[in-house]
Design an enzyme around this catalytic site. Structure first.
Site, short mmCIF file in Angstrom:
data_model
loop_
_atom_site.label_atom_id
_atom_site.label_comp_id
_atom_site.label_asym_id
_atom_site.label_seq_id
_atom_site.Cartn_x
_atom_site.Cartn_y
_atom_site.Cartn_z
N ASP A 247 0.84 -1.21 0.00
CA ASP A 247 0.00 0.00 0.00
C ASP A 247 0.87 1.25 0.00
OD1 ASP A 247 -2.40 -1.63 0.36
OD2 ASP A 247 -1.68 -1.93 2.39
N HIS A 275 -4.95 -2.95 6.89
CA HIS A 275 -4.78 -3.30 5.47
C HIS A 275 -6.15 -3.73 4.94
CE1 HIS A 275 -2.95 -4.80 1.83
NE2 HIS A 275 -3.53 -5.96 2.01
#
Lengths: 435, 435
Positions: A247, A275
């Protein structure tokens, strides 16, 4: 703190005690006991509970006596100190990788073996954990590692019992998890995969190096890391990480693209939180060519809305283009995450990792695994970065991800030894494109 | 020299002129013109011929005017000399990879980008060649390369026309080839893939750097490399390589295993000849801990029979275990093969590569691409090793592989500008497990 709407609901339980009992069985039996996907309307709340007598007791090691098997040429003995080209090398370190027959591992293992993660004088032993079903594929992976002739790769062993495979490991990279099947949502995955990570936590606690570093990749990785940690009380809580580096990397690339600079100009990128789709890519603290990102990118609407959407949807777009999930760049991000812990962080910069909240300076709830900005001296350890800005906009989003992680934690109370489990998660916050 | 039994047989031609004409069409049209597999009894001889007016003329560049497209963040401009961390870097080099959406490339591209092939101060541009069908997958690969944030990877472009993609490339790694379908044999692959490599040779000749190095991986790689070379007369013949490095690596590992030593003790390993079942892994010149392999491994039957069988069958065993072909270790061997050309060969050692026979010291027929022992100063070039032993046993096997390559060459005369093509190949000498 905005706590998610939460009602203990024994009556609405979707789990029968018999199902929970089977869920509590050992990893090696998971295959035959997986619950069928629960089909429910999208966005429905998922509520479940676990009676006190079904709570798992952490710390019940079940060593089997069988050993992870060395493979082929890696069964040979040798003396690194006797040969000219290897005598200055560091001592061998043991690295376990679960889900070793999968696609992410198929990239990662060769990167570990090449020396690009731990350096050109660090010999390694790879301990590959798979399942009964994947055992032949594990042998295939070991054969390809043989044929690659990596000088630093001195041992490879394969096995299906974490109590064997995790023996004396200094690093455990936990990739293996049940993928999300049709109709499955985050709560289902939490239950199914939580069992795996509880089991692996117990095994690590029983047989791994007492200072083992654990990188959890299998999703939902933050709460899997929490479960793993809670089942391994002998291992410092600080040693557990949930991977949010992909990410972070994606966020850096998107800021670069928007600013019209190469990605090496973007620094100080934080992913806050879970996440999941509640993750918070932080443009407030990010810097572009040393300047605050907001001073370079004036398009506030893009920063506040599109940026996060693009980062979150990246995996989904990619799976549509490429036809499979992003194994290669995930493996690269695992390499980045580990390297960030074993090499000193560049002056003034930081990296993100999902770590245990235990005295954090940001006012985030304690006792969860939350992605935050970290720095390392390169000794495998990290410290949280103190001088970060948190404005109302960022605070609000952090709190939303925190609320989700607290809700996830309540779902898995039976796996963390904290008592009953109650789930009232929103329908689906899995990242698009993720399995 | 034992020349394979060979009869020109116009009447037995399996090709109709219309089929040949369609085979001669451009790469981008190949998909819709692929001949159906020829079903024939196993071990039958394959005979075909091509009339003089169907011989392809080399050197007919067909530039289209369209450009390989840069992708995403890699479209940005920057000045490497302006930034502190990049100003000491070498100049950018362009590297083309065909079959870029395939599994071997999916491993290789990230290795190229990481710096492990060309070094930590060598910025690179990757030029990815795919097909119309794979174009979206190419975009997916480019996205994953973006997300990997490799500092050395400065440009990525994607395209389906080799005349665009090969523009100014210093290296071309040609992986893309039609896989072998059911019922297809070596001769079928020679015809189908020969077209691709003739086309790509012409494109390299027209638009690549005049000293481009070409590494052919797509099978049948030796004769594909010959075809490519013959269609690129402006490029030195010495610059073309057919990959036999995976065979070399596998052979080293098997000698190590048999000798009970780690694989880093095995050196001077040659694969002679064709990348097929006639390949000759050479135990006569190989050394183990500096000693002749035959002095260490006394089991002559194993050396003369089992060793070669194991090396040749490795891919087949692997595909059974792992369920797919060995993409990861193939990519590693491509890295090894390139590194062997851009770093000096260690004193006393050598490596194998399929290279053009043009004044070789071993008495091998000229004008084919044959795997032989090479050394390099690290400048991208190589020289053949002179002091190798060739006894009767080795000589006989080398001659068998030579005969096969001469027969393959006769099959593709229409693609090399040498006139008619006549095929009388034995039924199937594809390596097991290879597609």
């Amino acid at each position: 703190m905005a706590v998610a709407d939460f009602t203990p609901t024994y009556k609405e339980s979707l789990f029968l005690p018999s199902q929970l009992s089977s869920l509590s069985s050992r990893l090696s039996n998971t295959r035959s006991h997986v619950l069928k996907p629960f089909l429910r309307p999208r966005n429905a709340k998922i509520c479940c509970s676990v009676a006190p007598n079904q709570v798992q007791t952490p710390l019940a090691p079940q060593p089997t006596g069988t050993k992870g098997e060395c493979y082929g040429v890696f069964c040979l003995t040798y003396d690194l100190k006797a040969a000219e080209e290897t005598k200055s090398w560091k001592g061998l370190i043991n690295i376990a990788v679960s889900g070793a027959a999968g696609m992410i591992s198929n990239h990662l293992l060769f990167k570990l073996a090449s020396g690009e993660v731990f350096g050109p004088d660090q010999p390694i032993a790879l301990k590959l954990l798979g399942s009964e079903r994947s055992f032949e594929a594990l042998e295939g992976v070991a054969m390809e590692l043989e044929d690659s002739l990596y000088p630093l790769l001195r041992e490879v062993s394969i096995g299906i019992d974490p109590y064997d495979v995790f023996q004396d490991v200094e690093w455990a990279i936990l990739i293996g998890a049940k993928p999300r099947g049709p109709g499955m949502e985050r709560a289902d995955l939490l239950d199914i995969n939580g069992q795996i990570f509880a089991e692996q936590g117990k095994a690590l606690n029983a047989v791994a190096s007492s200072n083992v570093k654990v990188m959890v990749v299998g999703n939902p990785c933050n709460t899997n890391a929490l479960i793993c940690m809670k089942n391994a009380p002998k291992i410092p809580a600080k040693n557990f990480h949930a991977l949010t580096r992909l990410d972070e990397n994606r966020a850096k690339c998107q800021l670069a693209l928007k600013a019209g600079v190469f990605y090496d100009k973007v620094s100080n990128m934080t992913i806050w939180g879970n996440h999941s789709t509640t993750q918070v890519p932080d443009f407030l603290n990010a810097r572009i060519s040393g300047l605050p990102a907001k001073d370079v990118i004036k398009d506030t609407k893009w920063l506040e809305k599109d940026f996060t959407d693009i980062v979150q949807n990246r995996g989904g777009v990619l799976i549509k283009k490429w036809g499979r999930s992003s194994a290669a760049s995930t493996a690269v991000s695992i390499v980045d995450a580990i390297r960030s812990l074993v090499t000193p962080t560049p002056e003034g910069d930081w990296f993100s990792s999902g770590v245990y909240t235990n005295g954090n300076p940001y006012g985030i709830a304690e006792d969860i695994v939350f992605s935050m900005p970290c720095r390392s001296d390169g000794d495998g350890d990290y410290e949280l970065v103190k001088d970060v800005l948190i404005d109302d906009f960022l605070h609000e989003r952090i709190k939303k991800s925190e609320a989700e992680l607290l809700a996830e934690k309540r779902c898995v109370g039976h796996l963390t030894g904290e008592g009953n489990a109650f789930c009232d998660l929103p329908g689906d916050t899995m990242l698009p494109g993720e399995q």
